[in-house]
Design a protein around this motif. Sequence first.
Motif, PDB file in Angstrom:
ATOM      1  N   PRO A  71      -2.267  -1.096  15.266  1.00 51.69           N
ATOM      2  CA  PRO A  71      -2.950  -0.921  16.554  1.00 51.69           C
ATOM      3  C   PRO A  71      -4.217  -0.085  16.400  1.00 51.69           C
ATOM      4  O   PRO A  71      -4.265   0.862  15.611  1.00 51.69           O
ATOM      5  CB  PRO A  71      -1.921  -0.203  17.421  1.00 51.69           C
ATOM      6  N   LEU A  72      -5.230  -0.440  17.140  1.00 55.28           N
ATOM      7  CA  LEU A  72      -6.481   0.303  17.138  1.00 55.28           C
ATOM      8  C   LEU A  72      -6.354   1.518  18.053  1.00 55.28           C
ATOM      9  O   LEU A  72      -5.449   1.595  18.882  1.00 55.28           O
ATOM     10  CB  LEU A  72      -7.616  -0.611  17.602  1.00 55.28           C
ATOM     11  N   PHE A  97     -14.234   3.958  19.030  1.00 54.18           N
ATOM     12  CA  PHE A  97     -13.818   4.202  17.648  1.00 54.18           C
ATOM     13  C   PHE A  97     -13.131   3.003  17.006  1.00 54.18           C
ATOM     14  O   PHE A  97     -12.746   3.080  15.836  1.00 54.18           O
ATOM     15  CB  PHE A  97     -12.878   5.414  17.585  1.00 54.18           C
ATOM     16  N   ASP A  98     -12.967   1.908  17.719  1.00 52.17           N
ATOM     17  CA  ASP A  98     -12.240   0.761  17.168  1.00 52.17           C
ATOM     18  C   ASP A  98     -12.952   0.123  15.983  1.00 52.17           C
ATOM     19  O   ASP A  98     -12.331  -0.209  14.977  1.00 52.17           O
ATOM     20  CB  ASP A  98     -12.000  -0.289  18.249  1.00 52.17           C
ATOM     21  N   GLY A  99     -14.251  -0.062  16.084  1.00 52.36           N
ATOM     22  CA  GLY A  99     -15.002  -0.666  14.988  1.00 52.36           C
ATOM     23  C   GLY A  99     -14.996   0.189  13.740  1.00 52.36           C
ATOM     24  O   GLY A  99     -14.853  -0.316  12.612  1.00 52.36           O
ATOM     25  N   VAL A 122     -10.644  -1.492  -1.566  1.00 53.15           N
ATOM     26  CA  VAL A 122     -10.908  -0.586  -2.680  1.00 53.15           C
ATOM     27  C   VAL A 122      -9.620  -0.102  -3.333  1.00 53.15           C
ATOM     28  O   VAL A 122      -9.606   0.199  -4.518  1.00 53.15           O
ATOM     29  CB  VAL A 122     -11.761   0.614  -2.196  1.00 53.15           C
ATOM     30  N   SER A 123      -8.545  -0.051  -2.602  1.00 57.19           N
ATOM     31  CA  SER A 123      -7.291   0.497  -3.097  1.00 57.19           C
ATOM     32  C   SER A 123      -6.776  -0.327  -4.277  1.00 57.19           C
ATOM     33  O   SER A 123      -6.719  -1.550  -4.228  1.00 57.19           O
ATOM     34  CB  SER A 123      -6.253   0.508  -1.974  1.00 57.19           C
ATOM     35  N   LYS A 124      -6.375   0.382  -5.309  1.00 55.69           N
ATOM     36  CA  LYS A 124      -5.837  -0.297  -6.487  1.00 55.69           C
ATOM     37  C   LYS A 124      -4.366  -0.636  -6.300  1.00 55.69           C
ATOM     38  O   LYS A 124      -3.848  -1.528  -6.948  1.00 55.69           O
ATOM     39  CB  LYS A 124      -6.012   0.575  -7.719  1.00 55.69           C
ATOM     40  N   PHE A 148     -12.940   1.140   8.298  1.00 52.99           N
ATOM     41  CA  PHE A 148     -12.339   2.035   7.313  1.00 52.99           C
ATOM     42  C   PHE A 148     -11.041   1.450   6.759  1.00 52.99           C
ATOM     43  O   PHE A 148     -10.774   1.553   5.555  1.00 52.99           O
ATOM     44  CB  PHE A 148     -12.062   3.414   7.911  1.00 52.99           C
ATOM     45  N   ARG A 149     -10.235   0.849   7.611  1.00 57.15           N
ATOM     46  CA  ARG A 149      -8.995   0.230   7.134  1.00 57.15           C
ATOM     47  C   ARG A 149      -9.293  -0.929   6.188  1.00 57.15           C
ATOM     48  O   ARG A 149      -8.625  -1.102   5.159  1.00 57.15           O
ATOM     49  CB  ARG A 149      -8.166  -0.270   8.314  1.00 57.15           C
ATOM     50  N   ARG A 150     -10.278  -1.721   6.519  1.00 55.86           N
ATOM     51  CA  ARG A 150     -10.639  -2.855   5.674  1.00 55.86           C
ATOM     52  C   ARG A 150     -11.187  -2.368   4.332  1.00 55.86           C
ATOM     53  O   ARG A 150     -10.818  -2.891   3.272  1.00 55.86           O
ATOM     54  CB  ARG A 150     -11.678  -3.701   6.391  1.00 55.86           C
ATOM     55  N   PHE A 151     -12.051  -1.364   4.374  1.00 58.38           N
ATOM     56  CA  PHE A 151     -12.610  -0.808   3.144  1.00 58.38           C
ATOM     57  C   PHE A 151     -11.505  -0.224   2.264  1.00 58.38           C
ATOM     58  O   PHE A 151     -11.490  -0.441   1.048  1.00 58.38           O
ATOM     59  CB  PHE A 151     -13.640   0.273   3.484  1.00 58.38           C
TER      60      PHE A 151
END
Length: 122
Positions: free
Chosen positions: A88-89, A60-62, A74-76, A67-70
């Motif tokens: 931590p992953l 599930f690390d990738g 995207v976050s305003k 998701f964190r990067r996205f």
Amino acid sequence: MKTIKRPPVLLLLNLLLASIIFLINAPEYTLFYYINAVFYIVFFYLFVALLMWVIRGKFFDGITYSFRRFQSKVSKQRDYLEEWKNKPLPSDTVNYSWLRMFFFHGSFMLIIMLVLLAIYYV
């Protein structure tokens, strides 16, 4: 916490828990229903152990990293204090001693269940 470090005590507690489940849920007191109660305990331990094993294997690390990067792109509302790359992953959060404990107790209870099944069918 000391109970976890002593496997025989926890194994006896597991058998006691299986006996309590047997006494509460069994419509009649036979070996068949006791084997079912032991199976509930075995299923719990092995399910948790396999889930922890998959998480520790970096499956599930990738997904988590992307998701964190996205979410940060995207976050305003930018949060400059919280760096998403340094979190931590999921594979870093699984403790190896807990994984061994769950596998040990699950496999030992599985052996007990198989012995009971052999007695039941012979």
